[in-house]
Motif scaffolding. Sequence first.
Motif, PDB file in Angstrom:
ATOM      1  N   ILE A 100       0.932  -1.284  -0.057  1.00 61.53           N
ATOM      2  CA  ILE A 100       0.166  -0.030  -0.006  1.00 61.53           C
ATOM      3  C   ILE A 100       0.856   1.413   0.074  1.00 61.53           C
ATOM      4  CG2 ILE A 100      -1.574   1.520   1.457  1.00 61.53           C
ATOM      5  CD1 ILE A 100      -2.690  -1.502   2.371  1.00 61.53           C
ATOM      6  N   ASN A 148       2.333   1.823  -3.239  1.00 56.55           N
ATOM      7  CA  ASN A 148       1.430   2.376  -4.141  1.00 56.55           C
ATOM      8  C   ASN A 148       1.218   4.062  -4.080  1.00 56.55           C
ATOM      9  OD1 ASN A 148       1.011  -0.132  -5.293  1.00 56.55           O
ATOM     10  ND2 ASN A 148      -0.889  -0.725  -4.091  1.00 56.55           N
ATOM     11  N   ARG A 205     -11.492   2.957   2.414  1.00 56.59           N
ATOM     12  CA  ARG A 205     -10.550   3.061   1.149  1.00 56.59           C
ATOM     13  C   ARG A 205      -9.090   3.152   1.433  1.00 56.59           C
ATOM     14  NH1 ARG A 205     -13.716   4.601  -3.308  1.00 56.59           N
ATOM     15  NH2 ARG A 205     -15.930   4.439  -3.087  1.00 56.59           N
ATOM     16  N   ASN A 221      -6.684   1.420  -0.464  1.00 54.81           N
ATOM     17  CA  ASN A 221      -6.102   1.935  -2.051  1.00 54.81           C
ATOM     18  C   ASN A 221      -5.716   3.091  -2.018  1.00 54.81           C
ATOM     19  OD1 ASN A 221      -7.781  -0.626  -2.768  1.00 54.81           O
ATOM     20  ND2 ASN A 221      -9.717   0.300  -2.314  1.00 54.81           N
ATOM     21  N   TYR A 222      -5.515   3.517  -3.384  1.00 54.83           N
ATOM     22  CA  TYR A 222      -4.723   4.781  -3.877  1.00 54.83           C
ATOM     23  C   TYR A 222      -5.262   5.994  -3.203  1.00 54.83           C
ATOM     24  CZ  TYR A 222      -2.359   2.131  -7.167  1.00 54.83           C
ATOM     25  OH  TYR A 222      -1.492   1.049  -7.866  1.00 54.83           O
ATOM     26  N   GLY A 259     -11.445   2.904  -6.803  1.00 53.33           N
ATOM     27  CA  GLY A 259     -11.440   2.086  -5.301  1.00 53.33           C
ATOM     28  C   GLY A 259     -11.001   3.019  -4.086  1.00 53.33           C
ATOM     29  N   GLY A 260     -10.264   4.143  -4.594  1.00 48.89           N
ATOM     30  CA  GLY A 260      -9.658   4.878  -3.544  1.00 48.89           C
ATOM     31  C   GLY A 260     -10.358   6.038  -3.489  1.00 48.89           C
TER      32      GLY A 260
END
Length: 445
Positions: free
Chosen positions: A129, A132, A193, A196-197, A235-236
Amino acid sequence: MGDWLKFLTADVISQILETAFQWFVVVDREAKIIYINDEYCHFLEVRREEAIGKHVADIIENTEMHLVMEQGIAQIASPHYIKGTYMLANRVPIVVDGEIIGAFGSVIFRDMNDWKKLSSHVRKTMDQIETNMNQYRESFYNFADIRGISQTIRKIKETIATIAPTKLPVLIEGEIGTGKEMFAQSIHGLSDRAENYFVKVNCSAIPKDLLEEEIFGKWEGDRDIKKGRIQRAEGGTLFIEEVHELPITLQAKLLKALQDQKIQPLGTEEEISVDVRYILSTNISLAEMVKSKHFREDLFYKIQAITLQIPPLRNRIEDLPELIQTFLSKYSIEAGRRGIKIDRKAWWCLQHYDWPGNVRELQNVLQAIIHLADGNQITIDVLPPHIRRQKTLSRSNGTLEEMLFQIEGRILQEHLENEKDKMKIAKKLGISRSTLYEKIKKHNL
């Protein structure tokens, strides 16, 4: 086996529960507390005798022990947000002869960082994570990075904790340098979230003719040749900085993305479904831009329902001591100069400067003076001239509480400069010596 049972007396079990690493609570069939260990009471800042007999929800914030009672379903390693941080908790119904007679709860990791350190699987996941996220930012903030004791900051933190789990768009308004990105990242970090990004795009840093391609992506023929920031945030969370700089034509496309969760990249008529949470920021009043027809009214009403107004530093001056100490500690370590202190006169100047550049200016000043300090003491001589030269407190904005705090600090500063004997100062001010010491500590004098 019988010998061991004799060993496990009520006294021995009590010792185990009281000295174990975990925090424990047991409730009866009405979700009233019948046992809670001392360590948990200490963390919750409640005496055990006060907790026993109370409904668990009255003692432990955001608890779901009563739901476990109602549903009869255990919750294992469940995230529990309490007192400003996430922990991991187990909640298990107690069943006797097929009937639920109570529930048992324990905090198995008091800090999510413990979980990260102790679980190799989670550690690998978290490292991925972080990798990313590093593609899109140089640093990442979390909820704990929001510092301050002012009523305004406390209210903002309460709001963030409430709205973070939702998917609703958030508008963050505040002057340049107030830390709007930190608040945006804190919202993302508390949401589901968080794994995620978190992607950001600054509308004022990208040429206007490239903004559409950068945000919405670009197709050539039937081939997707460039994903926009919205698709990258799938998704983020997408953080759109300085949204007031977005051209009117793109405001219409953004409104559609917010309403329909669909985007149309450049070069195609095809719409793409996306799952993105939007956080937007601005350093000017969007309401005024709507009046002047420079910002779409429908977009404004779509994003303004949840608005965080980040106050300038001059309006939350009581937060300065904590901010200064936090940044001083951080930058001292980075500079390899531990143990640096700020002397009384320098403290007075820092606390009574208006900080037009807000928290960002404070950070820059502290980074510089740490390197300029002679030895381990920051004196008034190393402060920038415009901060050093100020003579009086001219600030008249802020709440009454904030202004009284400033005046109290100035009075204490003046007495401490003219008199070393604390007892004499306390007598002059008509307060006890212990009260004087409390006030000196509060103002970091």
